[in-house]
Design an enzyme around this catalytic site. Sequence first.
Site, PDB file in Angstrom:
ATOM      1  N   THR A 214     108.475 -63.953 115.349  1.00  0.00           N
ATOM      2  CA  THR A 214     109.148 -65.340 115.930  1.00  0.00           C
ATOM      3  C   THR A 214     109.544 -65.979 114.699  1.00  0.00           C
ATOM      4  O   THR A 214     110.638 -66.519 114.477  1.00  0.00           O
ATOM      5  CB  THR A 214     108.551 -65.985 116.787  1.00  0.00           C
ATOM      6  OG1 THR A 214     107.205 -66.304 116.275  1.00  0.00           O
ATOM      7  CG2 THR A 214     108.370 -65.228 118.205  1.00  0.00           C
TER       8      THR A 214
ATOM      9  N   GLU B  26     113.509 -74.423 109.630  1.00  0.00           N
ATOM     10  CA  GLU B  26     114.627 -75.019 109.113  1.00  0.00           C
ATOM     11  C   GLU B  26     114.834 -74.497 107.496  1.00  0.00           C
ATOM     12  O   GLU B  26     115.660 -75.044 106.896  1.00  0.00           O
ATOM     13  CB  GLU B  26     114.503 -76.605 109.028  1.00  0.00           C
ATOM     14  CG  GLU B  26     114.655 -77.270 110.539  1.00  0.00           C
ATOM     15  CD  GLU B  26     114.217 -78.758 110.613  1.00  0.00           C
ATOM     16  OE1 GLU B  26     115.201 -79.278 110.442  1.00  0.00           O
ATOM     17  OE2 GLU B  26     112.849 -78.878 110.643  1.00  0.00           O
TER      18      GLU B  26
END
Lengths: 764, 337
Positions: A660, A731
């Site tokens: 992931t 991010e």
Amino acid sequence: MNAPTTFDGGMIGRPTPRIDGRLKVTGTACYPSDFPLEDTAYAYLVTSAIARGRIKAIHLEEAQQVEGVLDILTYENTKGKVRKVRAFSGGGYTSTTIMPMDSPKVWHDGQIVAVVVAETYEAAREAAHKVHVEYDERKPKPGFDKRRPQPRQISNPLSSSDPQTGDAETAFQHADVKVEAYYTTPTQHHNPIELFTTTCTWSGDQLTIYEPSQFVHGLKNGVAKQLNMNPEKVRVISPFVGGAFGSKAALTPRTAFVALAAKRLNRPVKLVPTRSQSFDVSTYRAETQHLVKLGADRNGRLTSLHHEGWEVSSRPDNYKVAGTETTSLLYACPNIYTKVHIVHADRNTPGFMRSPAEVPYVYALESAMDELATALGMDPVELRRINDTMVNPIDQKPYSSRALMACYDRAAEAFGWSKRNPEPGSMHDGDWLIGWGCATACYPTNVAPAQARVTLAPNGRARVQTAGHDIGTGAYTAIALTAADRLGVPLENVNVELGDSSLPPAPVAGGSNATASICNAVAMACDEIRERLAQGAVHADGQLAGADPGDLRLSQGKLVAPDGKSEPLKEAIMRLGFGPVEAHAKYTPEIASAPVKLMGHKLIEGGISAMTSGSSVKDHVQYAFGAEFVEVRIHKRTREIRVPRIVGAFAAGRIVSPTTARSQLLGGLIWGVASALHEATEIDERVARYVNDDLAEYLIPVCADIKDVEVIFVPEEDHQVNALGIKGLGELGNVGTNAAVANAVYHATGRRIRDLPIRIEDLL
Amino acid sequence: MRPFSYDRAHDLASAIRAASAQVEVQNRAPIQFLAGGTNLLDLMKIDVMRPERLVDINPLEDSLSEIVADGDGLRLGGLARMSTVAHHPDVEKNYPVLSQSLKLAASAQLRNMASLAGNVLQRTRCSYFRDVSWGACNKREPGSGCAAIGGVNRKHAVLGTSPHCIATYPGDFAQALIALDATVEITGPKGERRIPVHELHRLPGDTPHIENTLAAGEIITAFQIPRKAWAKRSLYLKVRDRESYEFAVASAAVALDLADGVVRDVRIALGGVATIPWRAVAAEEVLKGKPLTEDIARSAAEAAFEPARTHGENDFKPELGRNTLVRALLDAAKLEA
Ligand SMILES: Cc1cc2nc3c(=O)[nH]c(=O)nc-3n(C[C@H](O)[C@H](O)[C@H](O)COP(=O)(O)OP(=O)(O)OC[C@H]3O[C@@H](n4cnc5c(N)ncnc54)[C@H](O)[C@@H]3O)c2cc1C
Ligand code: SF4
């Protein structure tokens, strides 16, 4: 893909498909608006068609005639019913201090002016189209002034944190080589596929809110404050979130109105705003401008760095992202000047959007670095190497770890960078010009207090409960891997519950802190369980009698001593009493300031994140890094820009869930291409209204636009950042891409485009 | 969306009868034919179109969606689906511009639903037209003004505009039809008629709300494409901001009859740059009888955009349009005939 170093049990760091994947692809995952509630009524928003002025009159007669209409909320009947609450960015809860429907005042386009509630969605929509609003319209300010530079605001020393050192201006005057340019980034909207839905239902004085959220505790406490309620009477349920990217972090104005509507009708009310309304009812990334001036000596060493930024905010709010916090510590430089200014306009308040500060500011700096490399006649990777630093140049605090150049070297090799002809416009394939560009990615390693409750049953099944959030990031999987690892049970035995404010509080899923914060809390709870089982075992007369409890590990369903002696889990648990053993851990970041160490859990219980930023740790700075390389192809006649190849290498500490994590970085890189070439919210400057407010007009790449994307993990161990050594990476991926694309466009064409997005017309 | 009534047509005559009782021109009429619905229902949901009644013509699929290819040419039923026609082997082989324009349009799902007639009649994507909260749009509300002039108009037209409307005709397929000199077959209350496709759409002038020459109750039953020398050496070049699922910023449909490098005949239609599917007659004239060199192609492109008028954000379009046409012509010249 590199396997990062792993702990004993080896579950942390094991490539694992997301454990909720099946639920999602079969449509079984229950998103907040999917919960079936009996007797639901449907709300539809009426939003303002002007950006500045007052409502003169609202005519509801025609709307009320529509069959099935139950109620219409306007400022006339909601005035004073919602209390003002401090904004999230100011340590409160809300995305904005603008209070729609509290008065006839209109602050921005698309502000909620009425909420129509009806028996069906269709009736509510039809009636909403028949609400006629008369306005007293005033000329709005849409955003920046046309001139550059924008006005420089008088700084407020209390709120200003503009990092500076040395004398940048003098050093710039004397620099051997200089570049100076303006860069701009456009307005962008998150556009998560799942819309900003809210469903509220009351049971007596107990309010339940189903709403996709990145911070259920914030939402709960914020709504309680707005409605003057005891927070314990509010519950927020949000087990799955269909994309958020920051847009679902703070409480937005819609929620309280849905709660009010449900109360007035005494039945559940569901709101699903339209895509177009989503551009106004939540937040967005405001447009930015930058002035960057770089000076260097002939060897490429930076002697001066000036980074000034301008950002748009709403009239009442001072929202800013101030990415100079990051751009001032990226490279070694003795003289640094930074400054951030806010330009207020008649717009909704902007808010966090994936790497809020880094995306625009690093874009500007990394573009300027490429310009400097060109001016020096130097390879852009070498320019980064020469200016690499192991300390923050502002205050000399060391980096806890920094593998930027390792990332560059790995990515450059995978990309084939050595085959690049540095001459702009020199590489092509038939009628297509080819350009190669690169840039730095970086993101602070933020950590927040978090709590988790873990129970381990005698049959080896574990239950992990925490009010964290899986916003598509893979949190369920990372948390399950952590628990499986620490409890020594198979992954399938671990059940993770998230996204419910009745669970132990966890921080906002923002600032890429969630994996670090929550997994540390989960590991603590698991360790407490291990400790209790170990204490029981060594003091009983079983296999492990007399062993050192600190030596015992949970592994493969057993409590195991280093000499191989072991005891089945069941025995160890049953010894402590009936049923499962449970631990509730409260993790406080090692790097937290003294007040957060003292108050952190009070704050998080009250819905305040109390996150410590990687740039504001007391004795060091902590960041994750990456290097991104892209290839662009541009048709020599028609100038379409395509990106057939992207390579990113990243060092982000311990990778808990590589599968992931890779998806996060992959998605980030693709988003970066979107942001460089496609995404921009168009504003009609005459009226300060968003124009392309749907997914047909607000472009993002489609599958055909994205070909090869390679993600490389560069191994990194860093135990200063937190106990588990995790750096956030959600991010990180989309930080350098804007600049890498722009730099590649320059390499392909010799044209330096400094205003994003880069489109056909810029290259004609 | 407003309440409406819904009927299924049982035969062509009843469909026409159902719709012909109305007074207005077809594209604004209170009774609308429903084909794939991908444009009509979309516009109804956002309150831009507010028909009182829909006549679903899908039950006529058997008779209205045939594809017949023979020595004389090609006949495509008005209800044939975009995807079926795009992948028909005869169309792919002998009329490449048709197949390409369809394959490059919309998305696979839309192409499976959407009909050829519906495609040709699709309405503009002008953002001001598609959002009723904007007061000024002459196409939506005659006489209300045009918000796009002086506003956000990057995607707007530079050819065929008027001071009343500068909206771009967004489709691709109509240009391909025009490049192949196709006719459209129409059946209406007054019987059947045929017109060239390039006479179907109307320039905005001072009535931008009237988009085509169909009278109330008229149905497009088929498109007839002649088998001419240029049909095989034809192509559709679509330039857009992303690789797929996006309307053209500029496009060119080109059909070329070339003998020894000299243009015997040529037909050109432009998309993304004009208010209607735009036949570039002036460019065709420049090319006829000339060798197809880069310079000649450029002169033709200059001629095509000679009448262009820009509006700020779309100032780049004539240049992009010219480059698109040059590239299309040179690419077409390289094709096997
Ligand atoms: C996101 C998106 C992207 C798209 N991209 C493209 C693109 O790139 N290129 C492109 O060309 N198109 C594109 N389209 C448009 C799409 O191709 C059209 O919506 C479709 O072709 C319309 O066909 P339909 O059968 O669904 O028409 P409908 O919506 O059923 O009808 C449209 C109009 O035509 C009328 N009509 C339909 N059939 C007849 C008939 N036989 N006789 C008389 N009147 C009739 C209807 O009354 C209605 O007014 C896109 C659409 C969407 C939603
Ligand atoms: S360009 Fe045409 S469709 Fe667009 S706003 Fe103007 S009149 Fe309306």
